[in-house]
Write an enzyme that holds these catalytic residues in place. Structure first.
Site, PDB file in Angstrom:
ATOM      1  N   ASP A  68      -6.603   2.844   1.879  1.00  0.00           N
ATOM      2  CA  ASP A  68      -6.717   2.834   3.511  1.00  0.00           C
ATOM      3  C   ASP A  68      -7.113   4.633   3.731  1.00  0.00           C
ATOM      4  O   ASP A  68      -8.284   4.898   3.551  1.00  0.00           O
ATOM      5  CB  ASP A  68      -5.492   2.555   4.031  1.00  0.00           C
ATOM      6  CG  ASP A  68      -5.189   2.630   5.605  1.00  0.00           C
ATOM      7  OD1 ASP A  68      -6.290   2.331   6.233  1.00  0.00           O
ATOM      8  OD2 ASP A  68      -4.393   2.973   6.121  1.00  0.00           O
TER       9      ASP A  68
ATOM     10  N   LYS B 113     -10.877   0.012   3.138  1.00  0.00           N
ATOM     11  CA  LYS B 113     -11.067   0.277   4.685  1.00  0.00           C
ATOM     12  C   LYS B 113     -11.701   1.527   4.711  1.00  0.00           C
ATOM     13  O   LYS B 113     -11.037   2.433   5.110  1.00  0.00           O
ATOM     14  CB  LYS B 113      -9.760   0.347   5.266  1.00  0.00           C
ATOM     15  CG  LYS B 113      -9.223  -1.119   5.411  1.00  0.00           C
ATOM     16  CD  LYS B 113      -8.248  -1.253   6.887  1.00  0.00           C
ATOM     17  CE  LYS B 113      -6.814  -0.607   6.590  1.00  0.00           C
ATOM     18  NZ  LYS B 113      -5.731  -1.124   7.539  1.00  0.00           N
TER      19      LYS B 113
ATOM     20  N   ARG C 152       4.718 -10.665   3.329  1.00  0.00           N
ATOM     21  CA  ARG C 152       4.074 -10.597   2.048  1.00  0.00           C
ATOM     22  C   ARG C 152       3.688 -12.037   1.336  1.00  0.00           C
ATOM     23  O   ARG C 152       3.011 -12.118   0.517  1.00  0.00           O
ATOM     24  CB  ARG C 152       5.274  -9.812   1.101  1.00  0.00           C
ATOM     25  CG  ARG C 152       5.351  -8.336   1.564  1.00  0.00           C
ATOM     26  CD  ARG C 152       5.976  -7.703   0.400  1.00  0.00           C
ATOM     27  NE  ARG C 152       6.511  -6.467   0.894  1.00  0.00           N
ATOM     28  CZ  ARG C 152       6.015  -5.137   0.933  1.00  0.00           C
ATOM     29  NH1 ARG C 152       4.735  -5.167   0.500  1.00  0.00           N
ATOM     30  NH2 ARG C 152       6.511  -4.204   1.341  1.00  0.00           N
TER      31      ARG C 152
HETATM   32  P1  5GP Z   1      -3.178   4.882   2.013  1.00  0.00           P
HETATM   33  O1  5GP Z   1      -2.289   5.754   1.271  1.00  0.00           O
HETATM   34  O2  5GP Z   1      -4.565   4.607   1.495  1.00  0.00           O
HETATM   35  O3  5GP Z   1      -3.336   5.334   3.552  1.00  0.00           O
HETATM   36  O4  5GP Z   1      -2.604   3.449   2.280  1.00  0.00           O
HETATM   37  C1  5GP Z   1      -2.199   2.700   1.182  1.00  0.00           C
HETATM   38  C2  5GP Z   1      -1.032   1.908   1.483  1.00  0.00           C
HETATM   39  O5  5GP Z   1      -0.624   1.877   3.027  1.00  0.00           O
HETATM   40  C3  5GP Z   1      -1.292   0.340   0.828  1.00  0.00           C
HETATM   41  O6  5GP Z   1      -0.945   0.416  -0.190  1.00  0.00           O
HETATM   42  C4  5GP Z   1      -0.377  -0.324   1.970  1.00  0.00           C
HETATM   43  O7  5GP Z   1       1.071  -0.328   1.427  1.00  0.00           O
HETATM   44  C5  5GP Z   1      -0.390   0.373   3.346  1.00  0.00           C
HETATM   45  N1  5GP Z   1      -1.345  -0.113   4.153  1.00  0.00           N
HETATM   46  C6  5GP Z   1      -2.692   0.483   4.584  1.00  0.00           C
HETATM   47  N2  5GP Z   1      -3.486  -0.242   5.174  1.00  0.00           N
HETATM   48  C7  5GP Z   1      -2.571  -1.754   5.681  1.00  0.00           C
HETATM   49  C8  5GP Z   1      -2.955  -2.935   6.225  1.00  0.00           C
HETATM   50  O8  5GP Z   1      -3.846  -3.113   6.830  1.00  0.00           O
HETATM   51  N3  5GP Z   1      -1.829  -3.767   6.021  1.00  0.00           N
HETATM   52  C9  5GP Z   1      -0.503  -3.623   5.330  1.00  0.00           C
HETATM   53  N4  5GP Z   1       0.396  -4.308   5.417  1.00  0.00           N
HETATM   54  N5  5GP Z   1      -0.582  -2.272   4.907  1.00  0.00           N
HETATM   55  C10 5GP Z   1      -1.376  -1.424   4.755  1.00  0.00           C
HETATM   56 MG    MG Z   2       3.212  -1.325   2.798  1.00  0.00          MG
END
Ligand code: 5GP
Ligand code: MG
Length: 179
Positions: free
Chosen positions: A101, A129, A165
């Site tokens: 993300d 994303k 989940r």
């Molecule tokens: P990042 O550190 O890249 O922002 O986010 C990674 C973590 O955020 C993922 O492993 C997940 O736990 C959570 N996350 C990010 N986007 C989503 C989403 O669309 N849905 C859900 N359920 N969790 C997300």
């Molecule tokens: Mg999460």
């Protein structure tokens, strides 16, 4: 379909088909290398269990847990809550993630694992994303299941407040659920 889900983005069959394809790539790339497959808990568990069963060469399984803490000024600071148990020195490491993300988590995980001096480190994420990436994060995943638009998805390991989940598909929640 769960009553809280507005739209299914990927069915269980579509996910399995993509994992089968990724499995062919990973099998080819890691044949005979006995990689350590590192899962970042907990969102990855469902994907992890399906993914490793499509890697048709020996692999070692390991897991880590990270969490972000919010300081007074900044957010997005990560800590290792549970570390892997394998010695990574000289090993080939494949990190499995549920979703890439903003990039905070994977950037942190990568730095942490690289400090253990593996022979190589690659990242496989089920969902990517790219629109959400934090400015300055240039890290690319080496293997991507599906590139998706900027929406919050649940199911197949991904939660909202620890729910959903266990859904076998991935979907978008009805807006009223967030209220
Ligand atoms: P990042 O550190 O890249 O922002 O986010 C990674 C973590 O955020 C993922 O492993 C997940 O736990 C959570 N996350 C990010 N986007 C989503 C989403 O669309 N849905 C859900 N359920 N969790 C997300
Ligand atoms: Mg999460």
């Amino acid at each position: 379909m769960d009553k809280d889900i507005q739209e299914v983005l990927f069915t269980a069959d579509q996910i399995q088909e993509r994992i089968r394809q990724l499995g062919q790539e990973l099998t080819r790339d890691y044949e005979g290398k006995f990689p350590v497959v590192v899962g970042v808990l907990k969102g990855v568990v469902v994907f992890y269990a399906d993914m490793v069963r499509q890697i048709q060469t020996h692999c070692q399984m390991d897991f880590m847990t990270i969490s972000s803490y919010q300081g007074t000024q900044s957010t997005g600071n990560m800590v290792v809550k549970g570390d892997i148990s394998a010695d990574l020195k000289g090993r080939h490491v494949l990190v499995l993630e549920d979703i890439y993300d903003t990039g905070n988590s994977l950037t942190f995980v990568r730095e942490h694992l690289l400090s253990k001096e593996p022979a190589s480190l690659k990242i496989c994420t089920l969902f990517d994303k790219p629109e959400r990436r934090k400015p300055g994060i240039t890290l690319q995943a080496d293997y991507v299941g599906f590139t998706i638009p900027n929406a919050f998805v649940v199911g197949y390991g991904l939660d909202y407040n620890e729910k959903y989940r266990n859904l076998p598909y991935v979907g978008i929640l009805k807006p009223e659920i967030y209220q």
